[in-house]
Design a protein around this motif. Sequence first.
Motif: not given
Lengths: 299, 324
Positions: A110-113
Amino acid sequence: MPVRRKRIRESIGDRLLLAAIYTLLALVLLVVLYPLIYIVSSSFSSPQAVASGRVVLWPVEFSLRGYQVIFTNPQILTGYLNSLFYTVAGTALSVTLTIMLAYPLSRGTLFGRNTIMFLVTFTMLFSGGLIPTYMVVRSLGLIDTRWAMLLPQAVAVWQVIIARTFFQTTIPEELIEASQLDGCSDLQFLWSVVLPLSRPIIAVIALMYAVFQWNAYFDALIYLKSAELFPLQLVLRGILILNTTTSGSMEASAMIERQQMADLLKYALIVVASLPVLLVYPFVQRYFVKGMLIGAIKG
Amino acid sequence: MHGVQNRSLTSNAAVPPVQRRARLRAARTSLRRHWQLYLLMVLPLLYFVVFKYIPMTNIVMAFKEYNVVAGVWGSPWVGTKHFEAFFNNPQFWTLLKNTFYLSLYGLAVGFPVPIILALCLNEIRDGLFKRSVQLVTYAPYFISTVVMVSMILLLLAPRLGVVNQLLVALGQPPVNFLGRPDLFRTIYVWSDVWQYAGYSAIIYLAALAGVDPTLYEAARIDGASRWQKIVYIDIPGLMPAALIILILSLGNLMFVGFEKVFLLQNPLNLSTSEVIATYVYKVGLLNANFGFATAVGLFNSVINFVLLLSVNAIVRRWSGRGLW
């Protein structure tokens, strides 16, 4: 192995130390247990025995007067029902929101997690404070509504960390990849694989939120004004700590009797208020320990 | 694989254009792949925005003369007026001292006791006694603050309280425990120990259970005594956990448990029991002095935050590990 270990003779110093430890622990046991027993025993004694301080360990002149009074008091009953509602509704809401946040944050792809996780944990280190939070709750029109008991404390960062750590360590990456090959969407995977696998942690989180809700009084103190919305803890504060009498006008004889009843009533109230939590406690103890340990891995 | 890539990218502060493009692409891919997960996070994140971050913006009230009609943003600026008023307030030093002493006393007692308890529990055999001690010492954790304080009030009551009856039976004069400012901190701290020591010991017990068993084997072969085993294996074994808990507690030094202090307060013990948190509640919510109370709360939070950062930095330098 254990049999052989026992055969090794311990030195005098070792045995003395062990004896000291047993003594200390026995003392601790006594100090923690005695107040609990004393309060339960007092609650089952007669008003006179309590008012004259004759209870030492076991109930004196066994009676259920305190409990009779409690269960006919409308204020306490309302509080009890309100607390039940807040606990059930609050726990359901909190657990749902916690999983909705913790599961996505547990996914490595998940990008930005990490940014999101940082912003979430940051609220643990620094907060707006009492008045700024109160202003927000007020401007949302939540003052003196049941929502004020459910929303402002809905998600606890600590529980998000616990749930996220659990998902990260128990849901194998291969399982996710295999499900994606089979065309399973993220939501389907969460619903039909992750949640069934996570029953123990959901139980832990639900229990922690439930205990928190049941015991909470501060939000009620600052956000609620109408007595019919008060949770049990706030009603208890009125009776136990502020010593407010529950009904207005009374005859003189009733006054004296009430005076005698006052202390007994307090003991019985303490028992009744703590009963739900302490009744389930021995059964859920190991879950609590487990939850605390999962949190500790990360913490 | 993607996760590793993302992490290394996000950790770069100054991003060269090529990497920025790669990052954007990663974001787009992730969004397309995981739109359901992002959707899932909307509600909980909204919670954090509304109930955690918007209150943080409301802190500007500390620099304003709040009035209801104008609202938070419309109210006139007053600069540091509230802070000056607080620092020049005759109560300022008392509040600071009370908050600080209460926390420090709590830490000095509340930090070592669970460790000692865990070390003791770790020494005795599994059995009925051990299980009873654990079951009983965890239990008070589940008692609510309101009930806890009423128990204190009942047990320490001037005439009928069990403690005073014991004192009288021993030929001592009874003590009005909660009416004495000099006893307030002791009552607060030791009742906290009574309530939480058992539960806090769990973490240390887990740390002790994780100690490498070969260390004990080696110690036995070398003929180490029980005491030596505790000092040289057990205590180093729980050090990491203890350090983290110490940092967290030091970082919360200025946030004493408002709920319990507030409930234990009475006019007689106010000179030691009034702490910053209870003061903020009274000035802010009871007297509706929003701007001033926000300033006092902010002062508290900032001191706390600085404390946490410095303690973490010190521990990090000293032992090589910290919270981050």
